[in-house]
Scaffold this active site. Structure first.
Site, PDB file in Angstrom:
ATOM      1  CG  HIS A  16       9.359  -2.744   2.045  1.00  0.00           C
ATOM      2  ND1 HIS A  16      10.478  -1.690   2.279  1.00  0.00           N
ATOM      3  CD2 HIS A  16       8.173  -2.108   2.273  1.00  0.00           C
ATOM      4  CE1 HIS A  16       9.684  -0.504   2.819  1.00  0.00           C
ATOM      5  NE2 HIS A  16       8.357  -0.781   2.582  1.00  0.00           N
ATOM      6  CG  HIS A  19      10.318  -1.909   6.569  1.00  0.00           C
ATOM      7  ND1 HIS A  19       9.585  -2.485   5.945  1.00  0.00           N
ATOM      8  CD2 HIS A  19       9.667  -0.652   6.967  1.00  0.00           C
ATOM      9  CE1 HIS A  19       8.376  -2.129   5.706  1.00  0.00           C
ATOM     10  NE2 HIS A  19       8.554  -0.675   6.517  1.00  0.00           N
ATOM     11  CB  CYS A 124      -2.524  11.227   3.364  1.00  0.00           C
ATOM     12  SG  CYS A 124      -1.764   9.468   2.833  1.00  0.00           S
ATOM     13  CB  CYS A 127       1.297  10.501   5.095  1.00  0.00           C
ATOM     14  SG  CYS A 127       1.783  10.469   3.827  1.00  0.00           S
ATOM     15  CB  CYS A 142      -1.136  11.433  -0.475  1.00  0.00           C
ATOM     16  SG  CYS A 142       0.348  11.112   0.125  1.00  0.00           S
ATOM     17  CG  HIS A 145       0.546   6.704   0.860  1.00  0.00           C
ATOM     18  ND1 HIS A 145       1.122   7.703   1.620  1.00  0.00           N
ATOM     19  CD2 HIS A 145       1.018   5.614   1.117  1.00  0.00           C
ATOM     20  CE1 HIS A 145       1.807   7.219   2.566  1.00  0.00           C
ATOM     21  NE2 HIS A 145       1.928   5.766   2.289  1.00  0.00           N
ATOM     22  CE  LYS A 283       6.591   5.517  -4.193  1.00  0.00           C
ATOM     23  NZ  LYS A 283       5.912   6.618  -3.679  1.00  0.00           N
ATOM     24  CE  LYS A 286       1.025  -4.408   0.402  1.00  0.00           C
ATOM     25  NZ  LYS A 286      -0.109  -4.235   1.559  1.00  0.00           N
TER      26      LYS A 286
HETATM   27  N1  MSP Z   1       6.063   4.452  11.886  1.00  0.00           N
HETATM   28  C1  MSP Z   1       6.615   5.253  11.263  1.00  0.00           C
HETATM   29  C2  MSP Z   1       7.956   5.983  11.582  1.00  0.00           C
HETATM   30  C3  MSP Z   1       7.728   6.141  13.152  1.00  0.00           C
HETATM   31  S1  MSP Z   1       9.321   6.491  13.864  1.00  0.00           S
HETATM   32  C4  MSP Z   1       8.712   7.390  15.430  1.00  0.00           C
HETATM   33  C5  MSP Z   1       7.054   4.721   9.795  1.00  0.00           C
HETATM   34  N2  MSP Z   1       7.124   3.617   9.385  1.00  0.00           N
HETATM   35  S2  MSP Z   1       7.366   2.762   8.209  1.00  0.00           S
HETATM   36  O1  MSP Z   1       7.099   1.444   8.282  1.00  0.00           O
HETATM   37  O2  MSP Z   1       6.583   3.450   6.996  1.00  0.00           O
HETATM   38  O3  MSP Z   1       8.735   2.730   7.832  1.00  0.00           O
HETATM   39  C6  MSP Z   1       9.519   3.783   7.365  1.00  0.00           C
HETATM   40  C7  MSP Z   1      10.955   3.456   7.253  1.00  0.00           C
HETATM   41  O4  MSP Z   1      11.334   2.805   5.981  1.00  0.00           O
HETATM   42  C8  MSP Z   1      11.460   4.983   6.807  1.00  0.00           C
HETATM   43  O5  MSP Z   1      12.694   5.077   7.189  1.00  0.00           O
HETATM   44  C9  MSP Z   1      11.521   4.757   5.351  1.00  0.00           C
HETATM   45  O6  MSP Z   1      12.270   5.877   4.866  1.00  0.00           O
HETATM   46  C10 MSP Z   1      11.868   3.351   5.074  1.00  0.00           C
HETATM   47  N3  MSP Z   1      11.431   3.142   3.688  1.00  0.00           N
HETATM   48  C11 MSP Z   1      10.190   2.943   3.350  1.00  0.00           C
HETATM   49  N4  MSP Z   1      10.518   2.499   1.707  1.00  0.00           N
HETATM   50  C12 MSP Z   1      11.643   2.883   1.242  1.00  0.00           C
HETATM   51  C13 MSP Z   1      12.363   2.484   0.234  1.00  0.00           C
HETATM   52  N5  MSP Z   1      11.821   2.171  -0.904  1.00  0.00           N
HETATM   53  N6  MSP Z   1      13.822   2.906   0.089  1.00  0.00           N
HETATM   54  C14 MSP Z   1      14.394   3.218   1.422  1.00  0.00           C
HETATM   55  N7  MSP Z   1      13.855   3.379   2.486  1.00  0.00           N
HETATM   56  C15 MSP Z   1      12.342   3.271   2.548  1.00  0.00           C
HETATM   57  O7  MSP Z   1       7.296   5.526   8.725  1.00  0.00           O
END
Ligand code: MSP
Length: 478
Positions: A16, A19, A124, A127, A142, A145, A283, A286
């Site tokens: 999304h 990422h 959780c 997380c 959490c 979540h 926020k 899903k």
């Molecule tokens: N797998 C772990 C990271 C391990 S690194 C050794 C993880 N993955 S994640 O798929 O959840 O992706 C996390 C990244 O996406 C984070 O940097 C997180 O801040 C970012 N984002 C997820 N939702 C977001 C928003 N709504 N806005 C901006 N970035 C956000 O955590």
């Protein structure tokens, strides 16, 4: 070499805009340092082990490996389609990575930082973390979540995090972690009292992961596994910069330096945590059905436009809001009326006077302004202040537009004077396009080629002459 990393993304879900945001920031820095002639290694990839993956696969009647293969390739092809200039895409299911994790885990134990015990706490799955009781919401939910955590008691191996308190405080105060505001959150977490960290899960509960090398009944904690992707994935260590979201800063600024220290590895040079995006004030989730997919936005607005918007709308590090109105406003005010208009004005003047090869006497006033601009731009980029760097570009565009108005080349009769003005303007435009190239590589490479450049240049008034090929509308008004 500039070694930049993104978090590796969980593959229980599809990519999304969150990422894309972290990945885009790394891409812009990678392109920027490459344009400066520096060697760059840009690491990204997917985080594929753990309970979350195991459960998601079960729900879909797939094996975890099947789900990981499917979703990891979705991430990779998306980055390819979006032109993300990564050097390596790592997967934690790769053999080399697994071997390295086993090796460091064993070393950590040999160094005396891992011991066996029993853990009870609220877990959780979202997380992949035991939550401190003080952070739980009503119903033991959490805070991220909003779902109830599970109370678990089980045998586990602990990592002696408590041995690293002073070391971590020093690291956090060294300025390596940015922005400063977020560092304070982590420091107060330390102040509340560090506890040793559970770094294994019983194999009976979590079988999808790397086995503990000295005890087959246990699986290595997914965060211990994932963080070491930075060591297994980069060609050398330490990293120059880890880019992460604010939600995972604790893992990167606390656990990660302690893990590294425990096995005598150096610490990363910098860690930067960015904020989170909301969508039309809400926020992203899903259940609300408002999860923004990068490709959908790109199809509506264009790739370079979205890249620009995300790094320009809010200072990197703060939270922001994505809405169609906000995107439209930025495109029209800054890209169409600002950069695009300046570009076609300058090319228009050159074409009108039939001047396609322009050399002139350098205007010192202009050259000084341009020097100042480039200097501030570089300093903002090196501070990872994308917003500030783009602000500098916009101010310089405004200066150039004013320069055209005051010099009024159309009213000049003297050929030489016209050339002098045009020389400065084309020099300015080439700097603008060069500084914007890491942000909007597609449009800016086209723009640069219209003025005879095959790559960005950052030295004002250095070229003897400029060339103009043809007119180009960079950003049509929406
Ligand atoms: N797998 C772990 C990271 C391990 S690194 C050794 C993880 N993955 S994640 O798929 O959840 O992706 C996390 C990244 O996406 C984070 O940097 C997180 O801040 C970012 N984002 C997820 N939702 C977001 C928003 N709504 N806005 C901006 N970035 C956000 O955590």
């Amino acid at each position: 070499m500039f070694l930049v990393t993104t978090p590796i993304y969980y593959v229980n879900d599809e990519p999304h805009i969150g990422h894309f945001y972290t990945t885009l920031a790394a891409d812009v820095l990678a392109r920027y340092y490459r344009a400066l002639g520096k060697e760059v290694f840009f690491l990204t990839g997917t985080d594929e082990h753990g309970l979350k993956m195991q459960k998601s696969a079960q729900e879909r009647s797939l094996s975890p490996k099947e789900l990981a293969d499917k979703n990891s390739s979705i991430f990779k092809s998306l980055w390819d389609e979006l032109g993300i200039s990564y050097t390596r895409f790592i997967r934690t299911t790769e053999k080399d990575h697994i071997e390295l994790v086993k090796e460091v885990f064993l070393k950590c134990k040999e160094n005396g930082f891992i011991y066996k015990g029993e853990y009870s706490g609220w877990y959780c799955v979202g997380c992949e973390e035991f939550k401190p009781e003080s952070e739980l919401l009503e119903g033991n939910a959490c805070p991220i979540h909003l779902k109830p955590c599970e109370y678990i008691t089980e045998p586990t191996y602990f990592f002696k995090l408590t041995a690293f308190g002073d070391f971590l405080k020093d690291f956090l105060k060294s300025g390596a972690v940015m922005p400063a505001g977020r560092v304070n959150e982590i420091l107060s977490f330390i102040k509340e009292g560090l506890k040793d960290l559970s770094v294994t899960r019983p194999r009976s509960r979590v079988s999808w992961g790397i086995p503990v090398p000295f005890d087959k009944e246990h699986t290595i904690y997914v965060w211990f596994d994932a963080l070491f992707n930075y060591v297994s994935g980069l060609p050398s260590w330490p990293a120059s910069l880890h880019l992460v979201g604010k939600d995972i800063l604790r893992f990167h600024a606390l656990y990660w330096p302690a893990f590294l220290k425990s096995v005598n590895l150096e610490l990363p040079e910098r860690i930067f945590a960015h904020g989170w995006w909301k969508v039309e004030g809400q926020k992203m989730s899903k259940s609300l059905g408002n999860v923004l997919k990068p490709m959908d936005l790109v199809k509506t607005w264009g790739l370079d436009e979205i890249r620009y918007f995300l790094l320009r709308e809010i200072p990197f590090g703060e939270d922001g809001d994505i809405s169609n109105e906000a995107i439209l406003r930025r495109i029209n005010a800054e890209l169409s009326n600002g950069v695009g208009n300046l570009f076609s004005r300058v090319i228009g003047i050159a074409v009108k006077f039939g001047k396609t090869q322009i050399s002139g006497v350098k205007d010192e006033y202009y050259c000084n302004k341009a020097e100042e601009f480039v200097k501030s731009y570089h300093s903002k980029m090196q501070d990872i202040d994308f917003y500030g760097a783009l602000e500098e570009v916009m101010s310089f565009c405004a200066f150039l537009n004013k320069y055209i108005d005051t010099k009024a080349p159309w009213a000049l009769k003297d050929e030489e004077l016209i050339s002098n003005v045009l020389y400065a303007l084309l020099d300015g435009v080439s700097l603008v396009c060069s500084c914007l190239e890491p942000f909007m590589p597609n449009k800016m490479q086209k723009a640069l080629s219209v003025i005879g450049l095959s790559a960005p240049i950052f030295s004002p008034c250095a070229k003897q002459s400029h060339r103009v090929f043809n007119q180009l509308t960079l950003f049509p008004r929406r």
